[in-house]
Design a protein around this motif. Structure first.
Motif, short mmCIF file in Angstrom:
data_model
loop_
_atom_site.label_atom_id
_atom_site.label_comp_id
_atom_site.label_asym_id
_atom_site.label_seq_id
_atom_site.Cartn_x
_atom_site.Cartn_y
_atom_site.Cartn_z
N VAL A 161 0.87 -1.18 0.00
CA VAL A 161 0.00 0.00 0.00
C VAL A 161 0.90 1.23 0.00
O VAL A 161 1.83 1.33 0.81
CB VAL A 161 -0.93 0.01 1.23
N ARG A 162 0.62 2.17 -0.91
CA ARG A 162 1.50 3.33 -1.07
C ARG A 162 0.82 4.62 -0.63
O ARG A 162 -0.41 4.74 -0.65
CB ARG A 162 1.90 3.46 -2.54
N LEU A 163 1.66 5.59 -0.27
CA LEU A 163 1.15 6.92 0.09
C LEU A 163 0.67 7.68 -1.14
O LEU A 163 -0.27 8.47 -1.06
CB LEU A 163 2.24 7.72 0.79
N LYS A 164 1.31 7.42 -2.30
CA LYS A 164 0.98 8.10 -3.54
C LYS A 164 0.98 7.07 -4.67
O LYS A 164 1.52 5.97 -4.52
CB LYS A 164 1.99 9.23 -3.82
N GLU A 171 5.66 3.33 1.65
CA GLU A 171 4.71 2.28 1.95
C GLU A 171 3.94 2.59 3.24
O GLU A 171 4.41 3.31 4.11
CB GLU A 171 5.42 0.94 2.10
N ILE A 172 2.72 2.02 3.31
CA ILE A 172 1.89 2.14 4.50
C ILE A 172 1.60 0.73 5.01
O ILE A 172 1.20 -0.14 4.24
CB ILE A 172 0.56 2.84 4.21
N GLY A 204 -5.17 4.45 1.31
CA GLY A 204 -3.91 4.46 0.58
C GLY A 204 -4.11 4.03 -0.86
O GLY A 204 -5.23 3.80 -1.32
N TRP A 205 -2.99 3.92 -1.58
CA TRP A 205 -2.99 3.58 -3.01
C TRP A 205 -2.46 2.17 -3.21
O TRP A 205 -1.51 1.75 -2.55
CB TRP A 205 -2.10 4.54 -3.79
N ILE A 206 -3.07 1.45 -4.14
CA ILE A 206 -2.54 0.16 -4.60
C ILE A 206 -2.47 0.19 -6.12
O ILE A 206 -3.22 0.93 -6.77
CB ILE A 206 -3.41 -1.03 -4.17
#
Length: 222
Positions: A161-164, A171-172, A204-206
């Motif tokens: 999972v990414r912040l952007k 990563e988150i 978050g972003w995937i």
């Protein structure tokens, strides 16, 4: 007369009936796209306004719809409670998603023409047919993902999972069960991460796809 009573199906654990056999609607494999699994989107017929959905065989894409004769059809009926079923459907028909009591019927789309959509009519054997695109609504993958209930990363995916929305973003760490989509930005999806009780654990972003490769499974109903 063949009643159309298939069970609901989804990409997560599909277990619908298997329909084999050939049909005059089938096109040679050379006429099918190299990767029919993903396609370019989905088509949802409007059976509220069109009680019959017509299937066309090998069409001439340079000619209009009125210059073609349908090869088969599905006939929808509605009971006194407003619930839909079918009074006739071809025995080879096996769409991507079906649950008429929830108003759900989707075909995976391989291509778009002026009057026709090229679809997978039987997802078990990748049989292809053409539909009148004015008999329903086309959803790109991006639009379709915003209609699903939840998504989850495939096991073979890294699951980061990414912040952007890019690979180099931070990563988150989130413990979650499902992802509820909030927005799709090209190959990235921003979502709300929830546990099995649907309690939010973070956002978050995937990366949901890379080229033609899907990184996710999705569920329409759960």
């Amino acid at each position: 007369m063949v009643p159309f009573n298939q069970p609901p199906v989804s990409q997560r654990g599909d277990s619908g009936r298997s329909i084999k056999g050939n049909s005059e609607l089938a096109l040679p494999l050379s006429e099918q796209i190299e990767d029919p699994e993903n396609g370019i989107g989905f088509f949802k017929p409007n059976f509220y306004e069109n009680p019959s959905l017509y299937f066309y065989g090998n069409v001439n894409l340079e000619k209009g719809l009125t210059e073609h004769l349908p090869m088969d059809s599905v006939v929808f009926t509605q009971n006194q409670f407003g619930e839909f079923s079918t009074s006739y459907a071809p025995p080879w028909l096996y769409p991507e998603h079906l649950k008429l009591d929830y108003g759900v019927l989707y075909f995976k789309v391989l291509g778009i023409g002026h009057d026709f959509l090229k679809v997978i009519a039987n997802k078990d054997n990748a049989q292809v047919s053409y539909l009148n695109k004015n008999q329903g609504e086309f959803f790109s993958w991006t639009e379709f993902l915003m209609t699903v209930n939840s998504v989850e990363l495939k096991e073979e995916n890294s699951g980061k999972v990414r912040l952007k929305p890019f690979e180099q973003a931070g990563e988150i760490a989130i413990e979650y069960a499902f992802i509820q989509p909030l927005i799709v930005n090209e190959e990235w999806l921003y979502g709300k991460f929830v546990d099995v009780q649907l309690k939010e654990k973070g956002k978050g972003w995937i990366r949901w796809r890379k080229g033609n490769k899907l990184y996710i499974n999705y569920s329409l109903f759960s």
